[in-house]
Write a protein that holds these residues in place. Sequence first.
Motif, PDB file in Angstrom:
ATOM      1  N   GLU A  14      -0.618 -16.623 -76.293  1.00 23.94           N
ATOM      2  CA  GLU A  14      -1.804 -16.122 -76.971  1.00 23.94           C
ATOM      3  C   GLU A  14      -3.028 -17.014 -76.780  1.00 23.94           C
ATOM      4  N   LEU A  15      -2.801 -18.305 -76.560  1.00 24.39           N
ATOM      5  CA  LEU A  15      -3.930 -19.228 -76.425  1.00 24.39           C
ATOM      6  C   LEU A  15      -4.336 -19.471 -74.980  1.00 24.39           C
ATOM      7  N   ALA A  16      -3.630 -18.854 -74.037  1.00 27.50           N
ATOM      8  CA  ALA A  16      -3.968 -19.061 -72.630  1.00 27.50           C
ATOM      9  C   ALA A  16      -5.405 -18.633 -72.336  1.00 27.50           C
ATOM     10  N   ALA A  17      -5.878 -17.600 -73.013  1.00 27.96           N
ATOM     11  CA  ALA A  17      -7.252 -17.129 -72.772  1.00 27.96           C
ATOM     12  C   ALA A  17      -8.282 -18.183 -73.158  1.00 27.96           C
ATOM     13  N   ARG A  18      -7.917 -19.061 -74.090  1.00 32.92           N
ATOM     14  CA  ARG A  18      -8.805 -20.158 -74.485  1.00 32.92           C
ATOM     15  C   ARG A  18      -8.534 -21.421 -73.654  1.00 32.92           C
ATOM     16  N   LYS A  19      -7.618 -21.318 -72.707  1.00 34.06           N
ATOM     17  CA  LYS A  19      -7.230 -22.444 -71.847  1.00 34.06           C
ATOM     18  C   LYS A  19      -6.664 -23.600 -72.667  1.00 34.06           C
ATOM     19  N   ILE A  20      -6.038 -23.249 -73.771  1.00 33.71           N
ATOM     20  CA  ILE A  20      -5.315 -24.229 -74.583  1.00 33.71           C
ATOM     21  C   ILE A  20      -3.858 -24.199 -74.151  1.00 33.71           C
ATOM     22  N   ARG A  21      -3.368 -25.319 -73.677  1.00 35.58           N
ATOM     23  CA  ARG A  21      -1.992 -25.408 -73.214  1.00 35.58           C
ATOM     24  C   ARG A  21      -1.087 -25.775 -74.408  1.00 35.58           C
ATOM     25  N   VAL A  22       0.098 -25.156 -74.455  1.00 39.36           N
ATOM     26  CA  VAL A  22       1.040 -25.389 -75.557  1.00 39.36           C
ATOM     27  C   VAL A  22       2.408 -25.689 -74.961  1.00 39.36           C
ATOM     28  N   ASN A  23       2.945 -26.848 -75.295  1.00 40.08           N
ATOM     29  CA  ASN A  23       4.230 -27.271 -74.750  1.00 40.08           C
ATOM     30  C   ASN A  23       5.091 -27.911 -75.829  1.00 40.08           C
ATOM     31  N   ASP A  42     -11.572 -25.238 -77.049  1.00 38.06           N
ATOM     32  CA  ASP A  42     -11.042 -24.533 -75.881  1.00 38.06           C
ATOM     33  C   ASP A  42     -10.763 -25.565 -74.784  1.00 38.06           C
ATOM     34  N   GLY A  43      -9.651 -25.361 -74.087  1.00 38.79           N
ATOM     35  CA  GLY A  43      -9.259 -26.320 -73.063  1.00 38.79           C
ATOM     36  C   GLY A  43      -8.431 -27.467 -73.594  1.00 38.79           C
ATOM     37  N   GLY A  44      -8.091 -27.427 -74.878  1.00 41.61           N
ATOM     38  CA  GLY A  44      -7.297 -28.492 -75.492  1.00 41.61           C
ATOM     39  C   GLY A  44      -5.803 -28.322 -75.253  1.00 41.61           C
ATOM     40  N   ALA A  45      -5.026 -29.019 -76.065  1.00 39.68           N
ATOM     41  CA  ALA A  45      -3.574 -28.991 -75.883  1.00 39.68           C
ATOM     42  C   ALA A  45      -2.870 -29.116 -77.226  1.00 39.68           C
ATOM     43  N   ILE A  46      -1.734 -28.424 -77.318  1.00 42.12           N
ATOM     44  CA  ILE A  46      -0.833 -28.551 -78.460  1.00 42.12           C
ATOM     45  C   ILE A  46       0.527 -28.973 -77.928  1.00 42.12           C
ATOM     46  N   VAL A  47       1.134 -29.942 -78.594  1.00 41.38           N
ATOM     47  CA  VAL A  47       2.498 -30.350 -78.270  1.00 41.38           C
ATOM     48  C   VAL A  47       3.317 -30.301 -79.555  1.00 41.38           C
ATOM     49  N   PHE A  48       4.451 -29.638 -79.488  1.00 45.53           N
ATOM     50  CA  PHE A  48       5.407 -29.605 -80.596  1.00 45.53           C
ATOM     51  C   PHE A  48       6.582 -30.532 -80.271  1.00 45.53           C
ATOM     52  N   THR A  49       7.134 -31.178 -81.288  1.00 48.55           N
ATOM     53  CA  THR A  49       8.397 -31.890 -81.104  1.00 48.55           C
ATOM     54  C   THR A  49       9.543 -30.936 -81.392  1.00 48.55           C
ATOM     55  N   GLY A  50      10.334 -30.678 -80.374  1.00 52.85           N
ATOM     56  CA  GLY A  50      11.508 -29.837 -80.517  1.00 52.85           C
ATOM     57  C   GLY A  50      12.761 -30.678 -80.624  1.00 52.85           C
TER      58      GLY A  50
END
Length: 250
Positions: free
Chosen positions: A167-176, A128-136
Amino acid sequence: MTKNRFSGKHVFIFGGNSGIGLSAAEEFAAEGATLSLTGRSQKTLDEAAEKTGALTLQSDMADPAASVAAIKAAVEKNGPIDILFINAGVGGFAHVGDVTESFWNDVNNVNLKGAFFAAQAALPHLRDGGAIVFTGSIGSVLGIPGNVAYAAAKAGMRAVARIYAAELAARKIRVNVVSPGPTETPLFYRNPGMTEEAIEGMRAHMREAVPLKRIGEPREVARAVLFLASDDASYITGVDLFVDGGTVEL
């Protein structure tokens, strides 16, 4: 810039053995991260391990079961994941009349289906509080002739990333998403059916289309990835950051 932003953090990169993924791995390693990388080529994985000290895992993101296995092996070795970078991808150009079902599936099985299930596989192991980054890709918003399969996959992946962020905002996981413009990566050389002359012609056309009149370097995209993965972007989620020399914006 703050150094050692990733000290004590486990960074997992799907497609970390070449191009943007490898540049990002080198940058993460330089800032103290513990790294796990996947790729399809054992040779380039071995080279990446030597450069970064990463745990490397041979895995094809087109196979969801392989992504699950890679995540499991990395977590057993390096612990829960703090940052997930989903970078693996395949290219290919074909005009709409020439697109075959197998070509469409080859592109989408990695760039869309593979990306979705890779992120899904990591969810139970992400802190929780982590981050995901996708290459677009800027191709997701541009009508580039011959780019239909790739553009569709990346546009779909952009939608996937937005839903993950919600969906992951509640876990404070940022996705960009980081969407490169023309960038000097191996994808230039892996376009089925394109001759060297055609590839060079495409490169010249891309240079002319970029307001800065040059093709980007993988490290320039990697630095944007690290920004979004770091606490420097702690109030940013759901964005698609174009790293494209102004191609879309100007």
